[in-house]
Design an enzyme around this catalytic site. Structure first.
Site, PDB file in Angstrom:
ATOM      1  N   CYS A 111      -1.412   0.267  13.210  1.00 21.27           N
ATOM      2  CA  CYS A 111      -2.239   0.024  12.015  1.00 21.27           C
ATOM      3  C   CYS A 111      -2.429  -1.487  11.854  1.00 21.27           C
ATOM      4  O   CYS A 111      -1.447  -2.231  11.674  1.00 21.27           O
ATOM      5  CB  CYS A 111      -1.577   0.617  10.778  1.00 21.27           C
ATOM      6  N   ARG A 143      -4.021   4.742  -8.839  1.00 24.34           N
ATOM      7  CA  ARG A 143      -3.016   3.675  -8.911  1.00 24.34           C
ATOM      8  C   ARG A 143      -3.554   2.379  -8.315  1.00 24.34           C
ATOM      9  O   ARG A 143      -4.032   2.360  -7.173  1.00 24.34           O
ATOM     10  CB  ARG A 143      -1.736   4.079  -8.179  1.00 24.34           C
ATOM     11  N   CYS A 146      -0.715  -3.606   9.083  1.00 23.54           N
ATOM     12  CA  CYS A 146       0.676  -3.356   8.692  1.00 23.54           C
ATOM     13  C   CYS A 146       1.702  -4.296   9.325  1.00 23.54           C
ATOM     14  O   CYS A 146       1.817  -4.370  10.559  1.00 23.54           O
ATOM     15  CB  CYS A 146       1.051  -1.911   9.005  1.00 23.54           C
ATOM     16  N   CYS A 168       8.711  10.487  -4.708  1.00 19.79           N
ATOM     17  CA  CYS A 168       7.595  10.440  -3.760  1.00 19.79           C
ATOM     18  C   CYS A 168       8.152   9.859  -2.472  1.00 19.79           C
ATOM     19  O   CYS A 168       8.969   8.931  -2.520  1.00 19.79           O
ATOM     20  CB  CYS A 168       6.481   9.540  -4.294  1.00 19.79           C
ATOM     21  N   CYS A 213       9.415   5.823  -5.228  1.00 19.79           N
ATOM     22  CA  CYS A 213       8.688   6.090  -3.983  1.00 19.79           C
ATOM     23  C   CYS A 213       9.448   5.491  -2.806  1.00 19.79           C
ATOM     24  O   CYS A 213       9.694   4.288  -2.786  1.00 19.79           O
ATOM     25  CB  CYS A 213       7.307   5.458  -4.029  1.00 19.79           C
ATOM     26  N   CYS A 215      -0.224  12.319  -2.884  1.00 22.32           N
ATOM     27  CA  CYS A 215      -0.571  10.951  -3.242  1.00 22.32           C
ATOM     28  C   CYS A 215      -1.339  10.436  -2.033  1.00 22.32           C
ATOM     29  O   CYS A 215      -0.755  10.235  -0.960  1.00 22.32           O
ATOM     30  CB  CYS A 215       0.710  10.140  -3.478  1.00 22.32           C
ATOM     31  N   CYS A 251       7.846   0.167  13.809  1.00 16.63           N
ATOM     32  CA  CYS A 251       7.014   1.366  13.859  1.00 16.63           C
ATOM     33  C   CYS A 251       6.145   1.344  15.127  1.00 16.63           C
ATOM     34  O   CYS A 251       5.548   0.319  15.464  1.00 16.63           O
ATOM     35  CB  CYS A 251       6.129   1.445  12.614  1.00 16.63           C
TER      36      CYS A 251
END
Ligand code: SAM
Ligand code: DTB
Ligand code: SF4
Length: 345
Positions: free
Chosen positions: A57, A260, A60, A128, A97, A188, A53
């Site tokens: 972040c 969640r 991550c 999702c 998801c 979400c 990616c």
């Protein structure tokens, strides 16, 4: 029940700071107005496109620029995604998801994911996806495929955001949330605690979430999973009771949303998870893997849910025996492999 959208950070911080037992008692009382405390919703994650990616972040393991043990993988074929969704259904999950390590997908990639959404929905599961930033057209494309939820986290307060991510700004996140909402897909949206943020930052995140109109239907609260090679590896551990307080405040500020207890359960004791469920969380990810990091696994979770006298929820879609993709056999498989299952409809 009052649904407010005018929270201030000072109010939210005062809520988090309330005497612990008062906070939990009120959160549990509000929880019971809408939810059955004996029922836990289960979702299962699948990383449909892993690693490489371009974003930065700091938490991550999938960011290309950090040297982690994640091996990049291309977008999975629809047939493989559907096979994983069948397994998820059989282990008691009602929501599937699908996560992709993209900053923003191309229209072609959105088309391929839409195909997978359509196929997973045909199994009788809620869908999702989390794909990064979306345009209005891409949001409509996914809505047309029947997508139930789009996961797009605000992660932390606007003030702390720049310390964690520099390759996009908070407003980019809010724009995608608006695009998805306008297309008619449920949101979400939540965040991560334990990144070295202050209590004021946790309050700031909750204010951003609660002042969205309407509230996100799902609010994932993740505890940072510290992955070697990421900049946040080695961050001093958050007092676990702060996680409980944050969940209780989320429950009180967004009383009708499903909160969640998301990433980080592998690092938590059963007792801490029980407190989080008592504070108003009523949904978890099942399985032994999140996207790239470990999760407790079905044996452990079945035992924990049974010890807490809780049952897994079944959505209307799964409970609907007239649904073309569902046979009695499917329901038997579900109910024998998960601890106890019942319909919430
Ligand atoms: N690339 C997309 C995006 O960022 O929206 C989708 C995938 S991304 C992995 C989904 C979410 O996972 C992030 O928004 C973040 O909240 C959460 N996440 C990622 N790594 C994490 C970690 N190490 N600990 C806790 N949560 C994490
Ligand atoms: C969310 O808030 N948590 C999930 C889901 N949405 C996509 C992701 C957690 C990822 C944890 C790190 C990993 O396994 O790579
Ligand atoms: Fe990329 Fe999402 Fe990971 Fe950020 S959280 S690096 S956008 S996969």
């Amino acid at each position: 029940m009052e649904l407010r959208h005018d929270w201030t950070v000072a109010e939210a911080e005062a809520l988090i700071a309330r005497p612990f037992h008062d906070l939990l008692a009120d959160a549990q009382a509000v929880h019971r107005q809408t939810f059955d405390p004996q029922v836990v919703e289960a979702a299962i994650l699948l990383s449909i496109k892993t690693g490489a990616c371009p974003e930065d972040c700091a938490y991550c393991p999938q960011a290309a620029r950090y040297d982690t043990s994640v091996e990049p993988e291309r977008l999975m074929a629809t047939a493989d995604i559907v096979a994983a969704a069948r397994n998820a259904l059989a282990s008691g999950a009602t929501r599937f998801c699908m996560g992709a390590a993209w900053r923003e997908p191309t229209d072609r990639q959105v088309g391929l994911v839409a195909e997978a959404v359509d196929a997973v929905r045909a199994l009788g599961m809620e869908t999702c996806v989390t794909l990064g930033m979306l345009t209005p057209d891409q949001s409509h494309r996914l809505a047309d495929a029947g997508l139930d939820f789009y996961n797009h986290n605000l992660d932390t307060s606007p003030e702390f955001y720049g310390k964690v991510i520099t390759t996009r700004v908070y407003e980019d996140r809010l724009d995608t949330l608006a695009n998805v909402r306008d297309a008619g897909v449920k949101l979400c949206c939540g965040g991560i605690v334990g990144m070295g943020e202050s209590r004021t930052d946790r309050a700031g995140l909750l204010v951003q979430l609660a002042n969205l109109r309407p509230h996100p239907e799902s609010v994932p609260i993740n505890l940072l999973v510290q992955v070697p090679g990421t900049p946040l590896y080695g961050t001093p551990e958050l007092d676990p009771l702060e996680l409980v307080r944050t969940i209780a405040a989320a429950r009180l500020m967004m009383p009708a949303s499903v909160v969640r207890l998301s990433a980080g359960r592998s690092q938590m004791s059963d007792e801490l998870q029980a407190l989080c469920l008592h504070a108003g969380a009523s949904s978890v990810f099942l399985g032994d893997r999140l996207l790239t990091t470990p999760n407790p696994g079905d044996d452990h979770d079945q035992d924990l849910l049974a010890r807490l006298d809780t049952e897994l929820a079944v959505t209307d879609l799964v409970a609907d025996e007239d649904h073309p993709a569902l046979t009695g056999a499917t329901l038997v498989t579900v109910s024998t492999s998960a601890a106890q299952i019942r319909s919430t409809s």
